[in-house]
Design an enzyme around this catalytic site. Structure first.
Site, PDB file in Angstrom:
ATOM      1  N   TYR A  43       0.822  -1.212   0.000  1.00  0.00           N
ATOM      2  CA  TYR A  43       0.000   0.000   0.000  1.00  0.00           C
ATOM      3  C   TYR A  43       0.860   1.269   0.000  1.00  0.00           C
ATOM      4  CZ  TYR A  43      -4.441  -2.480   0.610  1.00  0.00           C
ATOM      5  OH  TYR A  43      -5.566  -3.250   0.416  1.00  0.00           O
ATOM      6  N   PHE A  51      -4.982   7.651   6.806  1.00  0.00           N
ATOM      7  CA  PHE A  51      -5.415   6.325   7.271  1.00  0.00           C
ATOM      8  C   PHE A  51      -4.350   5.253   7.076  1.00  0.00           C
ATOM      9  CE2 PHE A  51      -7.110   6.923   2.909  1.00  0.00           C
ATOM     10  CZ  PHE A  51      -6.511   5.858   2.256  1.00  0.00           C
ATOM     11  N   ARG A  79     -13.941  -4.838 -10.199  1.00  0.00           N
ATOM     12  CA  ARG A  79     -14.304  -3.664  -9.397  1.00  0.00           C
ATOM     13  C   ARG A  79     -15.825  -3.526  -9.293  1.00  0.00           C
ATOM     14  NH1 ARG A  79     -10.098  -0.769  -7.857  1.00  0.00           N
ATOM     15  NH2 ARG A  79     -11.026   1.302  -7.783  1.00  0.00           N
ATOM     16  N   THR A  85     -15.454   1.378  -2.563  1.00  0.00           N
ATOM     17  CA  THR A  85     -14.526   1.223  -1.427  1.00  0.00           C
ATOM     18  C   THR A  85     -15.274   1.288  -0.106  1.00  0.00           C
ATOM     19  OG1 THR A  85     -12.813   2.305  -2.742  1.00  0.00           O
ATOM     20  CG2 THR A  85     -12.438   2.179  -0.372  1.00  0.00           C
ATOM     21  N   ARG A  96     -18.611  -6.109  -1.248  1.00  0.00           N
ATOM     22  CA  ARG A  96     -18.458  -5.212  -0.087  1.00  0.00           C
ATOM     23  C   ARG A  96     -19.804  -4.913   0.570  1.00  0.00           C
ATOM     24  NH1 ARG A  96     -13.782  -1.710  -3.002  1.00  0.00           N
ATOM     25  NH2 ARG A  96     -11.971  -2.669  -1.999  1.00  0.00           N
ATOM     26  N   ASN A 106     -12.925  -3.385   4.574  1.00  0.00           N
ATOM     27  CA  ASN A 106     -13.861  -3.521   3.461  1.00  0.00           C
ATOM     28  C   ASN A 106     -13.731  -4.839   2.693  1.00  0.00           C
ATOM     29  OD1 ASN A 106     -11.503  -2.918   2.173  1.00  0.00           O
ATOM     30  ND2 ASN A 106     -12.273  -1.174   1.013  1.00  0.00           N
ATOM     31  N   HIS A 109      -9.792  -6.533  -1.724  1.00  0.00           N
ATOM     32  CA  HIS A 109      -9.046  -5.572  -2.537  1.00  0.00           C
ATOM     33  C   HIS A 109      -9.020  -6.062  -3.975  1.00  0.00           C
ATOM     34  CE1 HIS A 109      -5.770  -2.995  -3.963  1.00  0.00           C
ATOM     35  NE2 HIS A 109      -5.282  -4.081  -4.526  1.00  0.00           N
ATOM     36  N   GLU A 120       0.976  -6.218  -8.438  1.00  0.00           N
ATOM     37  CA  GLU A 120       0.434  -6.829  -7.224  1.00  0.00           C
ATOM     38  C   GLU A 120       0.479  -8.360  -7.303  1.00  0.00           C
ATOM     39  OE1 GLU A 120      -3.358  -4.858  -6.644  1.00  0.00           O
ATOM     40  OE2 GLU A 120      -2.360  -2.962  -6.201  1.00  0.00           O
TER      41      GLU A 120
HETATM   42  P1  CMP Z   1      -8.366  -0.944  -1.083  1.00  0.00           P
HETATM   43  O1  CMP Z   1      -9.219  -1.041  -2.286  1.00  0.00           O
HETATM   44  O2  CMP Z   1      -7.663  -2.166  -0.620  1.00  0.00           O
HETATM   45  O3  CMP Z   1      -7.291   0.214  -1.308  1.00  0.00           O
HETATM   46  C1  CMP Z   1      -6.847   1.080  -0.305  1.00  0.00           C
HETATM   47  C2  CMP Z   1      -7.486   0.829   1.014  1.00  0.00           C
HETATM   48  O4  CMP Z   1      -7.366   1.856   1.942  1.00  0.00           O
HETATM   49  C3  CMP Z   1      -8.983   0.704   0.817  1.00  0.00           C
HETATM   50  O5  CMP Z   1      -9.306  -0.465   0.122  1.00  0.00           O
HETATM   51  C4  CMP Z   1      -9.474   0.792   2.236  1.00  0.00           C
HETATM   52  O6  CMP Z   1      -9.352  -0.434   2.933  1.00  0.00           O
HETATM   53  C5  CMP Z   1      -8.476   1.788   2.819  1.00  0.00           C
HETATM   54  N1  CMP Z   1      -9.089   3.115   2.907  1.00  0.00           N
HETATM   55  C6  CMP Z   1      -9.440   3.927   1.895  1.00  0.00           C
HETATM   56  N2  CMP Z   1      -9.985   5.063   2.353  1.00  0.00           N
HETATM   57  C7  CMP Z   1      -9.985   4.952   3.699  1.00  0.00           C
HETATM   58  C8  CMP Z   1     -10.412   5.816   4.752  1.00  0.00           C
HETATM   59  N3  CMP Z   1     -10.976   6.995   4.493  1.00  0.00           N
HETATM   60  N4  CMP Z   1     -10.251   5.384   6.018  1.00  0.00           N
HETATM   61  C9  CMP Z   1      -9.683   4.188   6.272  1.00  0.00           C
HETATM   62  N5  CMP Z   1      -9.249   3.329   5.302  1.00  0.00           N
HETATM   63  C10 CMP Z   1      -9.408   3.714   4.049  1.00  0.00           C
END
Ligand code: CMP
Length: 131
Positions: A43, A51, A79, A85, A96, A106, A109, A120
């Protein structure tokens, strides 16, 4: 990746069923756990986000399922299958919406481009683990 929350809640089987029913072929898969270093690298693009610490802590707290999926138009179709998300904004029937509790936790990914899918995939698997 099926994330630690979905693994903890016993949703691995249900999520894999939705993925294969939607026409994705699993070409690589493993049950594993990310180290802090792994999660920070995976990440890395979010390193400056507020976050980031929470995200790394969450992603390392338990095992995950990593997989490489194959399908025509895989990135966009996956997606659509997983939903927004933030599960509160995810469409009915998406992974989700069904299995995630919050924007941070969530459930799943998906890669956001073919280029990132290749990066990835290589993060999780060697060539011998892809079929
Ligand atoms: P993902 O699709 O795995 O990509 C980035 C991740 O960051 C996302 O899913 C969430 O799990 C996390 N994420 C994104 N926005 C937020 C937020 N506002 N607060 C906490 N976690 C976040």
């Amino acid at each position: 990746m099926i994330k630690p929350d979905a693994v903890e809640n016993g949703y691995i089987g249900a999520i894999l069923e939705k993925i294969t029913a939607a026409g994705f072929k699993i070409v690589a898969m493993k049950y594993t756990q990310l180290s802090q270093r792994d999660a920070e690298e995976f990440y890395g693009i979010h390193r400056e986000r507020p976050f980031f610490g929470e995200l790394v802590e969450f992603m390392t707290r338990g095992p995950i399922v990593a997989a490489i999926l194959e399908k025509d138009n895989a990135v966009d179709d996956f997606r659509a299958l997983i939903g927004a998300t933030n599960p509160a904004e995810a469409a009915e029937g998406t992974i989700r919406k069904l299995y995630a509790a919050s924007i941070g936790e969530n459930a799943i990914h998906g890669s956001d481009s073919d280029e990132n899918a290749a990066i990835e995939g290589a993060f999780h698997f060697s060539g011998r683990e892809v079929f």
